[in-house]
Design a protein around this motif. Structure first.
Motif: not given
Ligand SMILES: Nc1ncnc2c1ncn2[C@@H]1O[C@H](COP(=O)(O)OP(=O)(O)O)[C@@H](O)[C@H]1O
Ligand SMILES: [Mg+2]
Lengths: 370, 236
Positions: A191, A194-196, A92, A186, A70
């Motif tokens: 999530k 955040t992003s991956s 993400l 998200q 994240s």
């Protein structure tokens, strides 16, 4: 001529035995070819997908799988503003399922992202992406297996989405995927913020080192890797590759044991014949050559059969609809060369002890007993 | 091929095979097989080795042909000592031929293929080998059998094939270990006469182990063995 005749005659004497060891080699060659090819395809697709129009990948340090990485939105915003950065796109990743398809990769992206930006839009327009709620764009294959058109409703996971576009990408992985605007993704995956990963393109390649050290300095929890570095160091790839080769090697080991067993039987039941050859002037080298010739013929036929079976298996796998997008692999010449090389090595190794044994047969003793 | 029947036994031709004080034992000297054998054969001679079963005839033949090595003593063939490795390979390929009581042919190969084996080992060209085979099969009356598998041949034909194979590389010495021992009496005589005729026309030295005194009488010399020793040697 006679030499070859001696080899073939002996293989022909025990057809079933010969066939079994040929099959052993064939199946292991086929398994190795299939597993490695598919894996290479998958790894290639996955890394291709990450590197779409970017050179550097920023993600969380020490995660084993990008799905668990994240990168906070604040960091994304900050990095996007750095002067050396041309563009930086957050992605993400998520996995969703639909009724018949337990695993569909979902990409949460921004409209500027190359995945959306450079794709061929088969239906719908890019300008609509991210404008409304509960909207998705489908990869071509995903649309096919979800049986969806623009305007249809698809139920994915716990939600129902309307399809606003269908895109064709260069990447089989993406073609089987679902695209959502980053914000919706998200929310959908809980999530928020955040992003991956963040895929980054710099204005100049010369800034790569500077960029990496700046990330390290300001965000100790993140790591920036060049594409090639990533391919090498991403533990999932490493595990997969190691597994593929290990599975293949085990297969070949079994195949090799089969050949060794056949050859040992072949020598044991032929002690007298080998003694006769000796009396007639065959050298150790000639006797060994005959044994290796035999294991060589077995391995050769097995390898050819295995390559054919493997190629057929790959074609067959590609035809399975559920695997669309995941098995998009072509057989690489280098993999074929490696597999053939390993199979040859197996053949030689399988003949080693039998040849050694055969060379030690003493004519006088062998001819004495009857 | 000159038809040189010169009664070589009576002429003092060169010694081609000799054993000097040869001893052979097995299992760390617990089994003594040869106990100081002195033996020689001259070029073109036919020598019969007689003696009861187990007296060491086969063992001596094996030593003379380089298939085995003496525990003590010296064996020479054509003036060269018989040793291990390359030396005995050359011996088996070019200098001696072996015929055994059992034909020792490869049953599922043809007569032709069996006979070509020694020429493959020696690296003789195929055309030369085939020409030699044609010559030998003509003399032994096997020409019509060339392409037949050994399984299809009679006992006499098999032994004649073994004889052809032994002579393919034109050895100067033929070592025969009871070559007719597994045949009926009539066939045995026929094969033996054929063998004598062949060695005579080619001037080959024959050393043959046998316990058939009738056959032994037809050789130039008769050597009696007992308990691993030579106890009598006489011209017939
Ligand atoms: N490898 C061996 N180990 C032990 N004894 C052996 C071996 N080879 C031969 N012998 C013994 O040597 C003796 C002589 O054998 P051989 O030369 O075959 O006699 P012949 O041919 O005169 O019948 C026999 O008693 C045989 O048992
Ligand atoms: Mg004997």
């Amino acid at each position: 001529m006679i030499f070859l005749k001696l080899i073939l005659t002996n293989l022909g004497r025990h057809r079933i035995r010969t066939l079994i060891s040929v099959a052993g080699i064939a199946f292991s060659v086929a398994a190795m070819l299939t597993v490695v090819t598919i894996l290479q395809g998958a790894v290639g697709m996955f890394s291709g997908l990450l590197s779409a129009d970017s050179q550097i990948l920023v993600f969380e340090r020490n995660v084993s799988d990008l799905f668990f990485s994240s990168v906070p939105d604040a960091a994304v915003k900050d990095i996007q503003g750095w002067s050396m950065v041309q563009h930086a796109n957050p992605v993400l990743f998520g996995v969703v399922s639909s009724l018949d398809h337990p695993i569909i990769t979902c990409f949460g992206v921004t409209p500027e992202d190359a995945r959306i930006h450079d794709a061929a839009w088969l239906a719908g327009t890019r300008s609509e992406f991210g404008t409304g709620a509960n909207q998705v764009v489908l990869g071509e294959r995903a649309a096919e297996f979800l049986n969806a058109k623009v305007g249809s409703k698809v139920s994915i996971g716990h939600g129902v989405f309307s399809v606003i576009g269908i895109i064709r990408t260069k990447n089989g992985f993406e073609d089987g995927g679902v695209f959502m605007p980053l914000r919706s993704a998200q929310n959908f995956f809980h999530k928020e913020g955040t992003s991956s990963v963040l895929t980054v393109k710099l204005k100049s390649r010369n800034d790569q080192a500077a960029f990496k050290s700046q990330v390290k300095q300001r965000y100790p929890a993140l790591i920036a890797l060049q594409d090639q570095e990533f391919d090498r160091s991403y533990s999932q790839f490493r595990i997969l590759k190691a597994t593929a080769w290990a599975v293949g090697a085990c297969g070949l080991l079994l195949g090799g044991l089969g050949v060794a067993n056949t050859m040992i039987m072949s020598v044991f039941t032929r002690i007298r014949e080998i003694a006769i050859l000796r009396v007639n002037g065959f050298s150790n080298g000639q006797i060994a050559a005959m044994i290796f010739g035999e294991s060589g013929v077995v391995s050769l036929i097995g390898t050819v059969a295995g390559l054919l079976i493997g190629a057929a298996a790959i074609v067959a796998l590609k035809l399975i609809p559920a695997l669309h997008g995941y098995v998009d692999a072509d057989i690489q010449p280098l993999v074929v060369v490696a597999v053939v090389f390993l199979a040859c090595l197996t053949g030689i190794a399988g003949g080693l002890y039998p040849a050694f044994y055969a060379m030690r047969i003493r004519a006088v003793e062998a001819l004495r007993f009857e | 091929m000159s038809n040189c029947v010169l009664t070589p036994a009576l002429k003092k031709t060169a010694v081609v095979v000799s054993a000097e004080d040869v001893w052979k034992s097995y299992d760390d000297e617990t089994i003594q097989v040869l106990n100081g054998v002195d033996f020689e054969a001259r070029a073109g001679q036919t020598v019969a080795l007689c003696g009861p079963s187990g007296c060491g005839k086969s063992t001596l033949l094996h030593l003379l042909g380089g298939l085995d090595h003496p525990t003590r003593g010296r064996v020479t063939v054509n003036g060269k000592p018989v040793g291990d490795g390359q030396g005995s390979l050359h011996l088996l390929r070019h200098e001696v031929g072996f015929v055994f009581q059992l034909h020792n042919l490869i049953a599922d190969l043809t007569l032709e293929e069996n006979c070509l084996i020694p020429t493959v080992a020696a690296g003789t060209s195929r055309s030369v080998a085939l020409e030699r085979l044609r010559q030998l099969t003509e003399r032994t009356g096997l020409t019509h059998r060339l392409k037949h598998r050994i399984q299809k041949l009679s006992g006499g034909e098999r032994q004649r094939t073994a004889l052809c194979r032994a002579l393919m590389n034109r050895p100067r010495i033929l070592l025969a270990d009871e070559p007719t021992g597994s045949l009926d009496e009539r066939t045995s005589r026929q094969i033996f006469d054929l063998l004598l005729e062949l060695v005579a026309t080619e001037g080959i030295t024959l050393i043959m182990a046998t316990h058939d005194h009738g056959l032994a009488q037809k050789c130039d010399r008769l050597v009696e063995m007992r308990d691993g020793r030579i106890c009598e040697s006489s011209l017939t």
